[in-house]
Scaffold this active site. Structure first.
Site, PDB file in Angstrom:
ATOM      1  N   TRP A  83       0.760  -1.220  -0.157  1.00  0.00           N
ATOM      2  CA  TRP A  83       0.090  -0.084   0.166  1.00  0.00           C
ATOM      3  C   TRP A  83       1.025   1.377   0.023  1.00  0.00           C
ATOM      4  O   TRP A  83       1.884   1.398   0.861  1.00  0.00           O
ATOM      5  CB  TRP A  83      -0.807  -0.179   1.135  1.00  0.00           C
ATOM      6  CG  TRP A  83      -1.911   0.917   1.281  1.00  0.00           C
ATOM      7  CD1 TRP A  83      -2.730   1.445   0.464  1.00  0.00           C
ATOM      8  CD2 TRP A  83      -2.130   1.772   2.621  1.00  0.00           C
ATOM      9  NE1 TRP A  83      -3.505   2.541   1.022  1.00  0.00           N
ATOM     10  CE2 TRP A  83      -3.127   2.812   2.295  1.00  0.00           C
ATOM     11  CE3 TRP A  83      -1.605   1.993   3.721  1.00  0.00           C
ATOM     12  CZ2 TRP A  83      -3.475   3.570   3.406  1.00  0.00           C
ATOM     13  CZ3 TRP A  83      -2.120   2.852   4.603  1.00  0.00           C
ATOM     14  CH2 TRP A  83      -3.171   3.754   4.730  1.00  0.00           C
TER      15      TRP A  83
ATOM     16  N   ASP B  98      -0.361  -5.268   9.570  1.00  0.00           N
ATOM     17  CA  ASP B  98      -1.473  -4.221   9.174  1.00  0.00           C
ATOM     18  C   ASP B  98      -2.672  -5.133   8.674  1.00  0.00           C
ATOM     19  O   ASP B  98      -2.464  -6.209   8.006  1.00  0.00           O
ATOM     20  CB  ASP B  98      -1.109  -3.635   7.888  1.00  0.00           C
ATOM     21  CG  ASP B  98      -2.023  -2.538   7.277  1.00  0.00           C
ATOM     22  OD1 ASP B  98      -3.201  -2.900   7.665  1.00  0.00           O
ATOM     23  OD2 ASP B  98      -1.598  -1.494   6.804  1.00  0.00           O
TER      24      ASP B  98
ATOM     25  N   LYS C 262     -13.343  -0.965   6.614  1.00  0.00           N
ATOM     26  CA  LYS C 262     -14.114  -1.865   5.469  1.00  0.00           C
ATOM     27  C   LYS C 262     -14.996  -2.961   6.260  1.00  0.00           C
ATOM     28  O   LYS C 262     -15.985  -3.201   5.977  1.00  0.00           O
ATOM     29  CB  LYS C 262     -13.015  -2.506   4.882  1.00  0.00           C
ATOM     30  CG  LYS C 262     -11.533  -1.716   4.805  1.00  0.00           C
ATOM     31  CD  LYS C 262     -11.048  -0.817   3.805  1.00  0.00           C
ATOM     32  CE  LYS C 262     -10.069  -0.196   4.029  1.00  0.00           C
ATOM     33  NZ  LYS C 262      -9.757   0.600   2.857  1.00  0.00           N
TER      34      LYS C 262
HETATM   35  N1  KET Z   1      -3.710  -0.496   5.812  1.00  0.00           N
HETATM   36  C1  KET Z   1      -4.053  -0.838   4.462  1.00  0.00           C
HETATM   37  C2  KET Z   1      -3.591  -2.157   3.888  1.00  0.00           C
HETATM   38  C3  KET Z   1      -5.173  -0.252   3.686  1.00  0.00           C
HETATM   39  O1  KET Z   1      -5.322  -0.786   2.368  1.00  0.00           O
HETATM   40  C4  KET Z   1      -5.954   0.888   4.131  1.00  0.00           C
HETATM   41  C5  KET Z   1      -6.767   1.512   3.228  1.00  0.00           C
HETATM   42  C6  KET Z   1      -5.430   1.059   5.471  1.00  0.00           C
HETATM   43  C7  KET Z   1      -4.768   0.420   5.921  1.00  0.00           C
HETATM   44  C8  KET Z   1      -5.967   2.346   6.076  1.00  0.00           C
HETATM   45  O2  KET Z   1      -7.334   2.326   6.405  1.00  0.00           O
HETATM   46  P1  KET Z   1      -8.045   3.059   7.569  1.00  0.00           P
HETATM   47  O3  KET Z   1      -9.360   3.490   6.839  1.00  0.00           O
HETATM   48  O4  KET Z   1      -7.094   4.309   7.946  1.00  0.00           O
HETATM   49  O5  KET Z   1      -8.230   2.219   8.840  1.00  0.00           O
HETATM   50  N2  KET Z   1      -6.765   1.134   2.043  1.00  0.00           N
HETATM   51  C9  KET Z   1      -7.607   1.890   1.120  1.00  0.00           C
HETATM   52  C10 KET Z   1      -7.984   3.602   1.191  1.00  0.00           C
HETATM   53  C11 KET Z   1      -6.880   4.325   1.331  1.00  0.00           C
HETATM   54  O6  KET Z   1      -5.808   4.188   0.574  1.00  0.00           O
HETATM   55  O7  KET Z   1      -7.006   5.147   2.456  1.00  0.00           O
HETATM   56  C12 KET Z   1      -7.164   1.661  -0.285  1.00  0.00           C
HETATM   57  O8  KET Z   1      -5.992   1.065  -0.471  1.00  0.00           O
HETATM   58  O9  KET Z   1      -7.717   1.976  -1.356  1.00  0.00           O
END
Ligand code: KET
Length: 398
Positions: free
Chosen positions: A130, A211, A246
């Site tokens: 990511w 993560d 999610k």
């Molecule tokens: N870790 C991973 C692996 C991840 O894909 C995301 C979000 C997050 C953490 C952060 O999630 P939070 O909402 O802060 O708990 N990923 C999607 C959204 C983004 O980029 O913020 C994505 O990869 O599209």
């Protein structure tokens, strides 16, 4: 005053959402951001979450500042979700957990903690990972390196290369690992591979940083916590940042946590104290509303099974879309193997499409994906999967 301030190039994922929103083609398809959309193309409001929110609102009451580390009921519910109720690390009070502003907030608090208490340590992330992992650790002043992960030819994990790389990195390095549903590839380590990796991490005194953003989207809520529990069972010390964005479809409520499993209760207390120090200096304390909804869903005897069933239905719908995409595209591009759509897990698939092909998909077909070639399978539905597969096939054939 600000003449020297440079423009922001934009985030590779979030900037794309802005372009998508501004696109007025009615048939546009958003496969860019990691958000679960339902069969109608909407972000679902889960019934369990809606009911929990109604109860939280009905209860009313004041909205004080939460403690720096977050609400006690939220934190203990998170611990049970991650480790399983009654796990030894919880009984021994060896886990320091803070409620964080999304799992992103937790990841960054952990990065700041590492910079302060392991100032020499560098971080190793999977190639690819990511995008924001690199940004967050670099933002904390930490050098970020890659270990081999995705096998572009075979579509699996370069596991032998990964182990070999981790044999060679300095002791005490931080190793960032996706606990399940790897972003962006959808390619996960098998249980056998975790069981081989964990002794190596321990033996080399590497510090694992998990993560877990997609718990429940891989094989199931407990199944997806395998790496967390296996590390805890092995007596390892490690970090785990987890998200409810999610799994409860509460993206904008910013609900997540950071947990650090420590060798003993005293160290856990000190680690918690230092994480509080970091939080206080950044945003003081987390927001109250979303965390109370999450805690209620996790703890309530009626809402918990309702949530688990709703999440299972989301997971299964993604699998149906994987099969549909695989079926259509295999028929349209004969002689090429697309089985990876079926074997990859979670929201994402790595298509192998080049950045130029991704641009063509966006410009000519209004199909949006991240330039790395990652698609969010959860953006597909029975109304757009055929057309999307057709567009991908045409771009591949060109
Ligand atoms: N870790 C991973 C692996 C991840 O894909 C995301 C979000 C997050 C953490 C952060 O999630 P939070 O909402 O802060 O708990 N990923 C999607 C959204 C983004 O980029 O913020 C994505 O990869 O599209």
């Amino acid at each position: 005053m600000f003449a020297h301030v440079e423009p922001f190039a934009g985030d590779p994922i979030l900037a794309l959402v802005e372009v998508f929103n501004a696109d007025d083609r009615p048939h546009k398809v958003n496969l860019s951001i990691g958000i679960y959309f339902d069969e109608q193309g909407h972000i679902p409001v889960m019934r369990s979450v809606q009911q929990a929110e109604a109860r939280v609102v009905a209860k009313g009451g004041p909205k004080p500042y939460l403690p720096i580390e977050g609400a006690a009921n939220f934190r203990s519910a998170v611990q049970r979700l991650l480790f399983g109720a009654g796990h030894r690390v919880l009984r021994d009070r060896r886990v320091a957990t803070i409620q964080s502003v999304g799992s992103s907030g937790g990841l960054k608090v952990g990065a700041d903690f590492i910079k302060r208490w392991f100032p020499q340590a560098e971080v190793w992330v999977s190639d690819p990972t990511w995008d924001n992992h690199r940004s967050m650790f670099e933002g904390a002043g930490i050098q970020v390196n890659n270990y081999p992960y995705y096998d572009a030819d075979g579509g699996g994990v370069r596991f032998a290369d990964m182990l070999e790389a981790l044999q060679r990195i300095p002791k005490g390095s931080v190793v960032l690992l996706h606990a399940c549903c790897h972003n962006p590839t959808g390619v996960d380590l098998s249980r056998t591979q975790w069981d081989q990796l964990i002794p190596l991490l321990k033996e080399r005194a590497l510090l694992p940083y998990l993560d877990l953003a997609y718990q429940g989207f891989g094989d199931g809520i407990d199944e997806d916590a395998y790496a967390v529990r296996a590390l805890a069972d092995a007596g390892a010390s490690f970090f785990v940042a987890n998200s409810f964005s999610k799994s409860m479809s509460v993206y904008g409520e910013r609900c997540g946590a950071l947990s650090v499993v420590c060798p003993d209760a005293r160290q856990a207390e000190h680690v918690l104290g230092q994480m509080k120090f970091t939080v206080r200096r950044n945003y003081s304390s987390p927001p109250i509303h979303g965390g109370q909804i999450v805690a209620h869903v996790l703890d309530d005897a009626d809402l918990r099974p309702m949530w688990e069933a709703e999440l299972a239905a989301m997971r299964e719908r993604i699998l149906v879309m994987r099969k549909a995409l695989h079926g259509v595209i295999s028929a349209k591009v004969p002689g090429r193997n697309f089985d990876y759509f079926l074997t990859q897990r979670g929201m994402f698939s790595y298509t192998g499409l080049s950045a130029l092909q991704v641009d063509r998909l966006r410009e000519q077909y209004a199909v949006y994906l991240v330039r790395s070639g990652r698609i969010c399978v959860a953006g597909l539905n029975s109304g757009n999967v055929e057309r999307t597969a057709q567009a991908m096939a045409e771009v591949l054939a060109a």
